[in-house]
Design a protein around this motif. Structure first.
Motif, short mmCIF file in Angstrom:
data_model
loop_
_atom_site.label_atom_id
_atom_site.label_comp_id
_atom_site.label_asym_id
_atom_site.label_seq_id
_atom_site.Cartn_x
_atom_site.Cartn_y
_atom_site.Cartn_z
N UNK A 119 0.85 -1.18 0.00
CA UNK A 119 0.00 0.00 0.00
C UNK A 119 0.90 1.24 0.00
N UNK A 120 0.60 2.17 -0.92
CA UNK A 120 1.39 3.40 -1.05
C UNK A 120 0.44 4.58 -0.82
N UNK A 121 0.89 5.54 0.00
CA UNK A 121 0.10 6.77 0.20
C UNK A 121 -0.15 7.44 -1.14
N UNK A 122 -1.32 8.02 -1.30
CA UNK A 122 -1.70 8.64 -2.57
C UNK A 122 -0.67 9.66 -3.04
N UNK A 123 -0.18 10.50 -2.14
CA UNK A 123 0.76 11.54 -2.56
C UNK A 123 2.15 11.00 -2.87
N UNK A 124 2.40 9.73 -2.58
CA UNK A 124 3.71 9.12 -2.85
C UNK A 124 3.67 8.12 -4.00
N UNK A 125 2.54 8.01 -4.68
CA UNK A 125 2.45 7.12 -5.84
C UNK A 125 3.25 7.67 -7.01
N UNK A 126 3.60 6.79 -7.92
CA UNK A 126 4.33 7.14 -9.15
C UNK A 126 5.74 7.65 -8.87
N UNK A 127 6.33 7.18 -7.77
CA UNK A 127 7.71 7.55 -7.43
C UNK A 127 8.62 6.33 -7.39
N UNK A 128 8.10 5.17 -7.76
CA UNK A 128 8.90 3.95 -7.77
C UNK A 128 8.97 3.23 -6.44
N UNK A 129 8.21 3.69 -5.46
CA UNK A 129 8.26 3.07 -4.13
C UNK A 129 7.69 1.66 -4.16
N UNK A 130 6.54 1.48 -4.79
CA UNK A 130 5.94 0.15 -4.86
C UNK A 130 6.85 -0.81 -5.62
N UNK A 131 7.48 -0.32 -6.69
CA UNK A 131 8.40 -1.12 -7.49
C UNK A 131 9.52 -1.67 -6.60
N UNK A 132 10.15 -0.77 -5.83
CA UNK A 132 11.27 -1.18 -4.98
C UNK A 132 10.82 -2.08 -3.84
N UNK A 133 9.66 -1.79 -3.25
CA UNK A 133 9.15 -2.67 -2.19
C UNK A 133 8.87 -4.07 -2.72
N UNK A 134 8.29 -4.16 -3.91
CA UNK A 134 8.00 -5.48 -4.48
C UNK A 134 9.29 -6.24 -4.75
N UNK A 135 10.29 -5.56 -5.29
CA UNK A 135 11.60 -6.21 -5.52
C UNK A 135 12.20 -6.68 -4.20
N UNK A 136 12.13 -5.83 -3.18
CA UNK A 136 12.69 -6.17 -1.88
C UNK A 136 11.98 -7.38 -1.27
N UNK A 137 10.66 -7.36 -1.31
CA UNK A 137 9.88 -8.47 -0.74
C UNK A 137 10.14 -9.76 -1.50
N UNK A 138 10.25 -9.69 -2.83
CA UNK A 138 10.53 -10.90 -3.62
C UNK A 138 11.89 -11.49 -3.25
#
Length: 115
Positions: free
Chosen positions: A42-61
């Motif tokens: 889950x990413x805060x609305x104002x922090x979307x489209x900054x690559x945070x979800x991408x990096x979290x998914x890579x880290x979790x994988x």
């Protein structure tokens, strides 16, 4: 995903530069056999489209892979096209969710890390 057991469950927090508020969170939950795990991000609305979800998914994988997890999954709403595309870009495969036509099951087969 409501009971925390650090043997089977882990939560990761992301903070944006210069902010004290949590920008995103990722939770991974393994089944007792440690063969399969589910991830939720889950990413805060104002922090979307900054690559945070991408990096979290890579880290979790990578985290799940290091634990020996063979299959990492996520359940997405069919409407959440951005998340589905992000997961596909990282090698996940989308398949229909068997119990609900409004959902998609995202799955990635992980390979054991060599020591």
């Amino acid at each position: 995903m409501t009971r925390v057991d650090h043997n089977l469950t882990e939560n990761f927090l992301a903070f944006a530069d210069g902010h004290k508020a949590i920008a995103a969170t990722a939770m991974v939950v393994c089944d007792p056999s440690m063969e399969k795990a589910e991830v939720a991000i889950s990413v805060r609305a104002e922090d979307k489209h900054k690559g945070i979800a991408w990096e979290l998914l890579r880290h979790v994988a990578r985290y799940a892979q290091a634990l020996g997890v063979k299959t990492l999954e996520s359940i997405e709403s069919r409407e959440n096209r951005e998340a589905i595309e992000l997961e596909r870009e990282q090698g996940f495969v989308a398949v229909p969710y068997p119990d609900d036509p409004t959902l998609i099951l995202i799955r990635k087969e992980l390979h054991r890390l060599k020591s």
